[in-house]
Design an enzyme around this catalytic site. Structure first.
Site, PDB file in Angstrom:
ATOM      1  N   LYS A  56       0.978  -1.400   0.006  1.00 59.90           N
ATOM      2  CA  LYS A  56       0.100   0.037  -0.050  1.00 59.90           C
ATOM      3  C   LYS A  56       1.005   1.375  -0.040  1.00 59.90           C
ATOM      4  O   LYS A  56       0.688   2.377  -0.592  1.00 59.90           O
ATOM      5  CB  LYS A  56      -0.883   0.176   1.264  1.00 59.90           C
ATOM      6  CG  LYS A  56      -1.915  -1.239   1.118  1.00 59.90           C
ATOM      7  CD  LYS A  56      -2.596  -1.313   2.324  1.00 59.90           C
ATOM      8  CE  LYS A  56      -3.712  -2.520   2.001  1.00 59.90           C
ATOM      9  NZ  LYS A  56      -4.485  -2.998   3.311  1.00 59.90           N
TER      10      LYS A  56
ATOM     11  N   ASP B 163     -11.129   2.463   4.285  1.00 61.36           N
ATOM     12  CA  ASP B 163     -11.644   1.046   4.303  1.00 61.36           C
ATOM     13  C   ASP B 163     -12.936   0.633   4.443  1.00 61.36           C
ATOM     14  O   ASP B 163     -13.403  -0.399   4.216  1.00 61.36           O
ATOM     15  CB  ASP B 163     -10.925   0.352   5.478  1.00 61.36           C
ATOM     16  CG  ASP B 163      -9.481  -0.553   5.171  1.00 61.36           C
ATOM     17  OD1 ASP B 163      -9.186  -0.596   3.902  1.00 61.36           O
ATOM     18  OD2 ASP B 163      -8.875  -0.994   6.199  1.00 61.36           O
TER      19      ASP B 163
ATOM     20  N   GLN C  27      -4.553  -1.940  10.033  1.00 58.55           N
ATOM     21  CA  GLN C  27      -4.428  -3.041   9.269  1.00 58.55           C
ATOM     22  C   GLN C  27      -5.023  -4.242  10.371  1.00 58.55           C
ATOM     23  O   GLN C  27      -4.377  -4.370  11.415  1.00 58.55           O
ATOM     24  CB  GLN C  27      -2.784  -3.604   8.814  1.00 58.55           C
ATOM     25  CG  GLN C  27      -2.710  -4.632   8.105  1.00 58.55           C
ATOM     26  CD  GLN C  27      -3.245  -4.477   6.564  1.00 58.55           C
ATOM     27  OE1 GLN C  27      -3.341  -3.551   6.055  1.00 58.55           O
ATOM     28  NE2 GLN C  27      -4.141  -5.575   6.198  1.00 58.55           N
TER      29      GLN C  27
END
Ligand code: NAP
Length: 305
Positions: free
Chosen positions: A53, A120, A97
């Site tokens: 990312k 997200d 994460q």
């Protein structure tokens, strides 16, 4: 024999669009969209996802940073970090994460993120907007799946769509997005009876189970569009041989790294499906491209651009 639906060409187009718009942000505002990933602990898979990312940010001109926190970080410390990022102007997207180490409740940690920066798309506010079919940040992998379906030239409206998996990050938001697109969705999970029969009714079948090679031809209607979200590290050589036949490249990968990647869908499904996404190389590149696009959208939202 169906067509392999590769993710890279679709992802590359999106990345090019994002790159151009990021350059425009720089020209207009003198700054670029920024993304911060937070890793708590040292899960190696999470580390490698975050590195990818960060690399994507660099190559598209976004500001990207990863915060590495120890697994024993206190709850209040993590909360304070997220609050700092919520207030930091150069940060438009915050992603935590997952999975988090034991002791943290993911839903609580996600709820600390300012929904305007929830790239997200899994904050309760973002999910509420999704259910109401109102504009907002959406989960990246489901967004990527929709792009792949579009790229095959297959419309969703009126189609029977089966999603296998009901996680908050893939299955559930994806089912809501497909409903918003006027598809008729069946969500399946580990308690679903007669899974193969249910799946074989689908015009569009999406597997997001985390079970390598679970979906064989008996789950698939002739000519269906099959999207394999599954991305599983497999180290058992016999399983790999069963799925891919004799494949020296994969055998070497297992020897060197200790594992190879496999999807939830058996590659031989291509003989029956109309389209099948490979795994790796299907949904994965789209997930990262959509994260970059979400970060850009978050920037635009915050700057009324
Ligand atoms: P997850 O949270 O473990 O959810 C798996 C889902 O599959 C659950 O809903 C589970 O049902 C269902 N399931 C498991 N075994 C089943 C069975 N035998 N029959 C029917 N349903 C079954 O996983 P996830 O995070 O959604 O991820 C799923 C897969 O997608 C993984 O391989 C993951 O690595 C991959 N993934 C890929 C990307 C990408 O960018 N390529 C992104 C995210 C995830 P229950 O709810 O009943 O337990």
């Amino acid at each position: 024999m169906g067509t392999w639906l590769e993710g890279k060409p679709v992802a590359d187009k999106i990345r090019d669009q994002v790159k151009n718009e990021v350059a425009l942000c720089q020209q207009t505002f003198g700054k670029v969209p920024g993304l911060v990933g937070i890793l708590v602990g040292d899960n190696p898979a999470s580390q490698s996802y975050l590195r990818m990312k960060e690399k994507a940010c660099q190559s598209l001109g976004l500001y990207g940073q990863v915060l590495y926190l120890a697994a024993n970080t206190a709850r209040d410390q993590l909360k304070a970090k997220i609050e700092d990022l919520n207030n930091e102007d150069k940060v438009d997207g915050i992603l935590v994460q997952l999975p988090l180490p034991k002791g943290f409740a993911a839903h609580e940690v996600i709820s600390w993120i300012n929904p305007e920066k929830d790239v997200d798309g899994i904050h309760p506010y973002s999910l509420g907007l999704l259910l109401q079919n109102l504009p907002g940040l959406r989960a990246c992998t489901p967004l990527g799946v929709l792009e792949l379906i579009k790229s095959a030239g297959v419309g969703i409206e009126g189609k029977d769509v089966v999603v296998i998996g009901r996680s908050l990050i893939v299955g559930k938001p994806l089912a809501a997005m497909i409903t918003n697109e006027n598809g008729t969705v069946t969500i399946c999970h580990s308690k679903t009876k007669n899974l193969a029969q249910v799946a074989a009714r689908a015009d569009i079948l999406i597997a997001a189970m985390g079970k390598p090679g679970f979906i064989g031809p008996e789950f698939v209607k002739e000519g269906a569009l099959v999207i394999d979200v599954g991305s599983n590290a497999v180290s058992d050589k016999a399983v790999v041989r069963e799925l891919f036949g004799d494949d020296p490249k994969r055998e070497k990968e297992i020897q060197d790294k200790g594992f190879t990647w496999a999807g939830d869908v058996q590659p031989r499904v291509i003989d029956k499906a109309g389209w099948l996404t490979p795994s790796p190389g299907g949904v994965g590149p789209l997930t990262i491209a959509m994260l970059m696009r979400n970060t850009l959208e978050a920037f635009k939202g915050r700057h009324h651009f």
